[in-house]
Motif scaffolding. Sequence first.
Motif, short mmCIF file in Angstrom:
data_model
loop_
_atom_site.label_atom_id
_atom_site.label_comp_id
_atom_site.label_asym_id
_atom_site.label_seq_id
_atom_site.Cartn_x
_atom_site.Cartn_y
_atom_site.Cartn_z
N UNK A 1 0.97 -1.28 -0.21
CA UNK A 1 0.08 -0.48 -0.17
C UNK A 1 0.95 1.16 -0.15
N UNK A 2 1.96 1.08 0.79
CA UNK A 2 2.80 2.45 0.51
C UNK A 2 4.08 1.91 0.74
N UNK A 3 5.41 2.94 0.17
CA UNK A 3 6.33 2.48 0.14
C UNK A 3 7.45 3.51 1.00
N UNK A 4 7.76 3.71 1.76
CA UNK A 4 8.88 4.62 2.49
C UNK A 4 10.24 4.40 2.38
N UNK A 5 11.05 5.44 1.24
CA UNK A 5 11.97 5.40 0.80
C UNK A 5 13.02 5.92 1.07
N UNK A 6 14.06 5.96 2.05
CA UNK A 6 14.63 7.17 3.23
C UNK A 6 16.22 6.65 2.75
N UNK A 7 16.17 8.16 2.13
CA UNK A 7 18.15 8.95 1.86
C UNK A 7 18.05 10.51 2.66
N UNK A 8 19.45 9.93 2.61
CA UNK A 8 19.92 11.47 3.20
C UNK A 8 19.08 12.17 4.68
N UNK A 9 18.79 13.53 3.85
CA UNK A 9 17.48 13.83 5.55
C UNK A 9 16.18 13.82 4.75
N UNK A 10 15.93 12.82 4.15
CA UNK A 10 14.01 12.98 3.59
C UNK A 10 13.70 11.49 3.05
N UNK A 11 12.69 11.60 3.21
CA UNK A 11 11.74 9.73 2.19
C UNK A 11 11.27 10.50 1.18
N UNK A 12 11.06 10.00 0.53
CA UNK A 12 9.95 9.92 -0.85
C UNK A 12 9.03 8.31 -0.27
N UNK A 13 7.81 8.96 -0.08
CA UNK A 13 6.49 7.72 -0.06
C UNK A 13 5.96 7.81 -1.30
N UNK A 14 5.85 6.54 -1.30
CA UNK A 14 5.13 6.37 -2.80
C UNK A 14 3.58 5.37 -2.45
N UNK A 15 2.35 5.86 -2.28
CA UNK A 15 1.66 5.39 -2.54
C UNK A 15 0.89 4.60 -3.50
N UNK A 16 0.26 3.32 -3.14
CA UNK A 16 -0.54 2.93 -4.02
C UNK A 16 -2.15 2.54 -3.48
N UNK A 17 -3.13 3.30 -4.29
CA UNK A 17 -4.29 3.01 -4.15
C UNK A 17 -4.97 3.01 -5.29
N UNK A 18 -5.31 0.89 -6.14
CA UNK A 18 -5.86 -0.06 -5.08
C UNK A 18 -4.06 -0.57 -5.05
N UNK A 19 -3.80 -1.40 -3.59
CA UNK A 19 -2.49 -2.04 -2.95
C UNK A 19 -2.05 -2.60 -4.27
N UNK A 20 -0.50 -2.42 -5.35
CA UNK A 20 0.18 -2.87 -6.04
C UNK A 20 1.46 -3.50 -5.85
N UNK A 21 1.14 -5.26 -6.46
CA UNK A 21 1.30 -6.34 -6.69
C UNK A 21 3.57 -6.20 -6.45
N UNK A 22 3.61 -5.34 -7.36
CA UNK A 22 4.82 -4.74 -7.57
C UNK A 22 5.46 -3.69 -8.30
N UNK A 23 6.26 -3.14 -8.18
CA UNK A 23 6.53 -1.95 -9.20
C UNK A 23 8.36 -1.34 -8.68
N UNK A 24 9.26 -0.70 -9.72
CA UNK A 24 10.49 -0.58 -9.92
C UNK A 24 10.69 0.49 -9.08
N UNK A 25 11.74 1.09 -9.61
CA UNK A 25 12.35 2.19 -9.76
C UNK A 25 12.28 4.16 -8.59
N UNK A 26 11.80 3.11 -7.64
CA UNK A 26 11.84 4.09 -6.59
C UNK A 26 13.45 4.08 -5.78
N UNK A 27 12.76 5.53 -5.62
CA UNK A 27 14.44 6.35 -4.82
C UNK A 27 13.74 7.37 -3.68
N UNK A 28 14.92 7.71 -3.10
CA UNK A 28 15.32 8.72 -1.93
C UNK A 28 14.67 10.15 -3.02
#
Length: 349
Positions: free
Chosen positions: A136-163
């Motif tokens: 439902x959500x991936x929290x990708x943290x790097x340095x002093x911040x985090x990218x939040x990727x939210x999937x609505x509806x939920x997702x079985x796979x994804x790629x290319x997620x970064x901080x």
Amino acid sequence: MKEVKHTRLAMTAMTSILALGLGSGAMAAEPQEGTGTASARISDGGITPYIIFPDRAGELNNGGNRTCEGVGDAFFGNVNYYSCSSARANYSETSDTFDATFTDVSGNPGCNNNAIDVTVTDGTSVAFTANPDGVGAAIVKGSNDANVYVYNPQKNSDSGLTSPLNASGNPAGLSNLTFCWNPVGQETECFEDETAWAEGTRYTPRGNWATYTSYEGVAKTVTLFAGQTMEAGTVQFSAPAGDHVTITITLNEGWRFALNPAGENEYGSVYDNNIKVQDYATAPSGNPAPGLFQWKTIAEGQTGSITVNANNFYGVHVDVEHQVDCPVPETPANPTTSSTSMSFSSSGQ
């Protein structure tokens, strides 16, 4: 001080497939106004990440780390939106490994079926597969911040997620990763917060309806009232055992103790006490301040107890939730769809 009731809907681990969905496509949710800002990079599945602001669900900035409670609050106005969450797993580029697995740490029933596999490319780009529930959500943290990727509806796979991107225009090196999700293919249960007091005399004749209970030195049981008029359960005062009395709270069917996130530590989420008691030698007056009550503890489920000093009067304040009809899920504003069509499955596969 006037007591303010805080209301939220808390989705349990039994979450509807129609509310969450599963399929090859996903819609990008947006945070509520004033809770976050769009970031980069967009995932290969077309999901725009967001940096959500701190102080959501009691979070401090905490070096840019975010929690599933904070994500649920920012995007859906509900700190309990996600029933399941993985531990925050720290990544080592040197060994290309994480110091924790992505299994559920919430302990909620139904959360331990999801298997999440992760690969990292160049120490920055994350790809995941998650079955059968998805993410439902991936929290990708790097340095002093985090990218939040939210999937609505939920997702079985994804790629290319970064901080988030740094000053050079490239993603910061991956620091840690957290996943949030809900189990699928089961019924939905929603709860609403209420404040409850043991039956008795009002502290003040007007305004705040808080009540205190007289104690005559013998065992007794009174009603626990929530929202002033709803019978949420019972409060049993034991006979004195030496200089102490044990107070046991038993909630009725459809009620449970509310778990209110108060932040996190290295072991995970921290919750506020939901049972607060103050003893008095003489009858109290004036608006009570439960946060300052002497005796406090936390309870889960439908039964909790606390042992306090024996005295003549008690104020017993309890944070509870009661089951309500769930709202119809809303389509996110300005959704971004991936190149594949969204589908729903009654089987969750």
